[in-house]
Motif scaffolding. Sequence first.
Motif, mmCIF file in Angstrom:
data_model
loop_
_atom_site.group_PDB
_atom_site.id
_atom_site.type_symbol
_atom_site.label_atom_id
_atom_site.label_comp_id
_atom_site.label_asym_id
_atom_site.label_seq_id
_atom_site.Cartn_x
_atom_site.Cartn_y
_atom_site.Cartn_z
ATOM 1 N N ARG A 51 -20.079 30.065 -32.074
ATOM 2 C CA ARG A 51 -18.922 30.889 -32.225
ATOM 3 C C ARG A 51 -18.484 31.407 -31.754
ATOM 4 O O ARG A 51 -17.406 31.456 -31.386
ATOM 5 N N ARG A 146 -21.892 40.216 -39.632
ATOM 6 C CA ARG A 146 -20.308 39.635 -38.586
ATOM 7 C C ARG A 146 -20.424 38.181 -38.587
ATOM 8 O O ARG A 146 -19.482 37.815 -39.152
ATOM 9 N N ARG A 150 -17.334 37.341 -41.024
ATOM 10 C CA ARG A 150 -16.087 35.743 -40.299
ATOM 11 C C ARG A 150 -15.855 34.227 -40.830
ATOM 12 O O ARG A 150 -14.682 34.068 -41.316
ATOM 13 N N TYR A 154 -12.336 33.386 -42.933
ATOM 14 C CA TYR A 154 -11.822 32.244 -42.781
ATOM 15 C C TYR A 154 -11.851 31.062 -43.788
ATOM 16 O O TYR A 154 -10.411 30.313 -44.285
ATOM 17 N N VAL A 185 -11.743 43.283 -41.404
ATOM 18 C CA VAL A 185 -12.019 42.001 -41.695
ATOM 19 C C VAL A 185 -10.563 41.656 -42.948
ATOM 20 O O VAL A 185 -10.231 42.311 -43.538
#
Length: 199
Positions: A51, A146, A150, A154, A185
């Motif tokens: 990542r 986390r 993400r 995405y 986010v």
Amino acid sequence: LTKYDVKVGEQIKSPKKIYFIDNALVGIIGFSFSGNDGSRLENAVYIELRRRGKELFYHNDGNECDFIVREGIRITEAYQVCLSMHDEKTRQRELEGIRSAMKAYSLSEGYIITREETEDVKVEEGIYALELYHGPTMAFKDVGARFMSRCLAYFNKDKKDNKNTVLVATSGDTGGAVASGFLGVDGVVIKAHGSSEAL
């Protein structure tokens, strides 16, 4: 994951190590890590290093180091992963692997990532053992939360209505870790269990 070698042909011929992009996929497709939490931890570290955009290999010259990082033409980092270093045999194996990589690539520091240690430990000169749970909520679940947040952002970024509600429980450390992992986010609203107000 390929074994590092300056000769590309040798890299291609070397045995490959297999990792999954999400530990949750392991159970879904029926692949077994032999009930080994250490392998799941190693997989989680692989996910996080990827990542961060790291170019990864493993090192093995008779002693294995789980992950080495190449930047340009140089190896710049070395990571060893184990569940615990309490057992002396395991400790020596992990140390020999990280020492081998540090010597091979002239590194001044190497890192052993472990779930069971109670503090950051300077094992010896240039070698450090790191707790996994130094995230925002001090729970080892921070890493998975986390990563999951993400991924959600995405895969939803191009959708017209990309608003997602994440319901978290507030007992124990999981709810807090998930709430923290999703906080800020794009397209995510966090709600605590039993509450109608977004955090």
